[in-house]
Design a protein around this motif. Structure first.
Motif, PDB file in Angstrom:
ATOM      1  N   PRO A 318       9.805  47.580  35.728  1.00 21.94           N
ATOM      2  CA  PRO A 318      10.803  47.032  34.813  1.00 21.94           C
ATOM      3  C   PRO A 318      12.057  47.905  34.799  1.00 21.94           C
ATOM      4  O   PRO A 318      11.992  49.108  35.073  1.00 21.94           O
ATOM      5  N   GLU A 319      13.162  47.311  34.459  1.00 21.35           N
ATOM      6  CA  GLU A 319      14.425  48.032  34.438  1.00 21.35           C
ATOM      7  C   GLU A 319      14.368  49.250  33.533  1.00 21.35           C
ATOM      8  O   GLU A 319      14.885  50.327  33.866  1.00 21.35           O
ATOM      9  N   ALA A 320      13.719  49.111  32.376  1.00 17.65           N
ATOM     10  CA  ALA A 320      13.639  50.230  31.433  1.00 17.65           C
ATOM     11  C   ALA A 320      12.911  51.419  32.049  1.00 17.65           C
ATOM     12  O   ALA A 320      13.304  52.581  31.865  1.00 17.65           O
ATOM     13  N   ALA A 321      11.857  51.144  32.799  1.00 17.29           N
ATOM     14  CA  ALA A 321      11.100  52.221  33.441  1.00 17.29           C
ATOM     15  C   ALA A 321      11.928  52.873  34.552  1.00 17.29           C
ATOM     16  O   ALA A 321      11.890  54.099  34.724  1.00 17.29           O
ATOM     17  N   ARG A 322      12.687  52.059  35.301  1.00 22.55           N
ATOM     18  CA  ARG A 322      13.533  52.622  36.360  1.00 22.55           C
ATOM     19  C   ARG A 322      14.582  53.550  35.764  1.00 22.55           C
ATOM     20  O   ARG A 322      14.859  54.622  36.312  1.00 22.55           O
ATOM     21  N   GLU A 323      15.154  53.156  34.638  1.00 18.04           N
ATOM     22  CA  GLU A 323      16.174  53.989  33.999  1.00 18.04           C
ATOM     23  C   GLU A 323      15.567  55.280  33.462  1.00 18.04           C
ATOM     24  O   GLU A 323      16.161  56.362  33.575  1.00 18.04           O
ATOM     25  N   ARG A 324      14.373  55.177  32.880  1.00 19.60           N
ATOM     26  CA  ARG A 324      13.723  56.363  32.315  1.00 19.60           C
ATOM     27  C   ARG A 324      13.399  57.377  33.415  1.00 19.60           C
ATOM     28  O   ARG A 324      13.560  58.580  33.230  1.00 19.60           O
ATOM     29  N   LEU A 325      12.977  56.883  34.558  1.00 16.93           N
ATOM     30  CA  LEU A 325      12.611  57.768  35.666  1.00 16.93           C
ATOM     31  C   LEU A 325      13.808  58.175  36.521  1.00 16.93           C
ATOM     32  O   LEU A 325      13.729  59.131  37.294  1.00 16.93           O
ATOM     33  N   GLY A 326      14.915  57.442  36.396  1.00 15.76           N
ATOM     34  CA  GLY A 326      16.042  57.675  37.290  1.00 15.76           C
ATOM     35  C   GLY A 326      15.744  57.209  38.698  1.00 15.76           C
ATOM     36  O   GLY A 326      16.248  57.753  39.684  1.00 15.76           O
ATOM     37  N   LEU A 327      14.919  56.164  38.822  1.00 14.13           N
ATOM     38  CA  LEU A 327      14.465  55.661  40.119  1.00 14.13           C
ATOM     39  C   LEU A 327      15.582  54.901  40.823  1.00 14.13           C
ATOM     40  O   LEU A 327      16.285  54.096  40.202  1.00 14.13           O
ATOM     41  N   GLN A 328      15.728  55.136  42.109  1.00 16.32           N
ATOM     42  CA  GLN A 328      16.743  54.479  42.919  1.00 16.32           C
ATOM     43  C   GLN A 328      16.078  53.584  43.967  1.00 16.32           C
ATOM     44  O   GLN A 328      14.905  53.769  44.303  1.00 16.32           O
ATOM     45  N   PRO A 329      16.804  52.595  44.510  1.00 12.92           N
ATOM     46  CA  PRO A 329      16.247  51.811  45.629  1.00 12.92           C
ATOM     47  C   PRO A 329      15.808  52.739  46.754  1.00 12.92           C
ATOM     48  O   PRO A 329      16.484  53.725  47.060  1.00 12.92           O
ATOM     49  N   GLY A 330      14.676  52.404  47.372  1.00 11.59           N
ATOM     50  CA  GLY A 330      14.123  53.272  48.406  1.00 11.59           C
ATOM     51  C   GLY A 330      13.175  54.325  47.877  1.00 11.59           C
ATOM     52  O   GLY A 330      12.659  55.147  48.639  1.00 11.59           O
TER      53      GLY A 330
END
Length: 372
Positions: A318-330
């Protein structure tokens, strides 16, 4: 290949300083007794000579790959799996790397039936658990003959003698296996405690390997077998943890002086730490295992296992989890479970947290650090 993809001087020094348990000049060990049993069994069957080959583990990339028939694009050549020292040299990934040079010496000989025995350390990128290490011991056993008629029946006979020497009376089976340096390759599995366990792989020597050593396949032939010696000794003695083979604890070290059954030693308490990290999509358990071992150095010995609990890609979060982790494509989110259990020392909670944090720093590629 960028300079950063080569081993550092400290990494090279540590690798070359590691004791080779197969070498009697570095002290006695049960691995040597097991190897002697195997070599004696094959020699007695074939009435052949035996030649031991021991060389330093720095080899030419050409010998480790090209002369054994590996394709130039083979994934095993990737820096994630190979420990390169330079564009042309590496720490051998299998003792088979010593075979091309060894075979060259027979080019002008006759009446040859010899078992070439190549034991020693090899260097791999591997998972962290109770059955794997980054610097295992291996032996290559190649029978070289100046006759072209070595057959699959000869290979099956070799397997039978090998199994009887490693684990007397064990049931075994073979399945097809592909190696660039063999014809008719087989994987050898033993039936033990209700499951099939891999022991070794073998085949008839590929004509291309003979040609590369200056031997005419119309005249020469033979058998090629490679076996992990830790695995063989653990099966023989029912050893539950590969780290025991190098343990200094007297209760354990004394049991590494003979081939008798393993006697239980009460393990120390374990500490568990779970971490959630950001990793590149192409990272796998073998790559992470190598990063962890390299970053911890001698402290890696306290790790019993690193287990992958979950792997979630950028698109699956989910977008919220990506933001919390600072996850980028790849990138992906990896959940790892770390079990710390020292063999011969007590591990405090503070020690466990320090090792957990060192692992986290080594494998985490995100902007947000969660240390304890």
């Amino acid at each position: 290949m960028p300079t950063s993809h080569y081993l550092t001087p400290d990494q090279i020094q540590r690798a070359l300083a590691l004791r080779d348990l197969t070498d009697p000049s570095q002290g006695e060990h049960a691995i040597q007794q097991l190897l002697t049993s195997v070599v004696s069994a094959l020699q007695n069957r074939w009435h052949c000579t035996a030649r031991y080959v021991r060389n330093p583990p720095v080899v030419a990339v050409r010998d480790n790959y090209d002369r054994l028939g590996y394709d130039a694009t083979d994934v095993t050549r990737d820096r994630r799996y190979t420990r390169y020292l330079s564009p042309t040299t590496m720490l051998r990934s299998h003792t088979s790397a010593e075979i091309p040079g060894a075979l060259e010496s027979y080019a002008h000989d006759a009446d040859i039936d010899e078992l070439v025995v190549v034991p020693g350390l090899v260097y791999r990128r591997d998972v962290v658990d109770r059955s794997h290490v980054g610097e295992p011991h291996q032996v290559d056993l190649w029978r070289i003959r100046d006759t072209p008629d070595t057959s699959d029946d000869d290979m099956l006979d070799m397997i039978d003698r090998l199994v009887e020497a490693v684990l007397p009376g064990a049931e075994w089976q073979v399945t097809d296996a592909v190696h660039p340096y063999t014809v008719g390759g087989r994987q050898i599995d033993l039936w033990l405690d209700g499951e099939w366990l891999e022991l070794a792989e073998c085949g008839r020597i590929h004509p291309g390997v003979l040609r590369s050593a200056g031997l005419d396949p119309q005249r020469w032939s033979g058998l090629a077998l490679g076996m992990g010696l830790e695995r063989a000794l653990m099966l023989r003695k029912s050893i539950p943890d590969i780290r025991y083979l190098r343990a200094a604890d007297p209760r354990i070290a004394a049991q590494m002086q003979h081939l008798g059954p393993w006697e239980h030693v009460s393990p120390l308490p374990h500490a568990r730490r779970d971490i959630s990290v950001v990793v590149p999509d192409d990272d796998d358990e073998e790559t992470l295992g190598d990063v962890i071992r390299s970053s911890l150095g001698d402290d890696a010995e306290v790790i019993e296992s690193v287990e992958l609990l979950a792997l979630t890609s950028y698109g699956e979060l989910p977008e919220a989890a990506r933001e919390r982790l600072g996850l980028q494509p790849g990138q992906s989110n990896m959940l790892l479970r770390i079990i710390l259990r020292p063999i011969d020392q007590t591990l405090t909670s503070a020690d466990a947290n320090a090792i957990r944090n060192a692992i986290y720093r080594a494998v985490h590629h995100g902007p947000v650090m969660e240390l304890i």
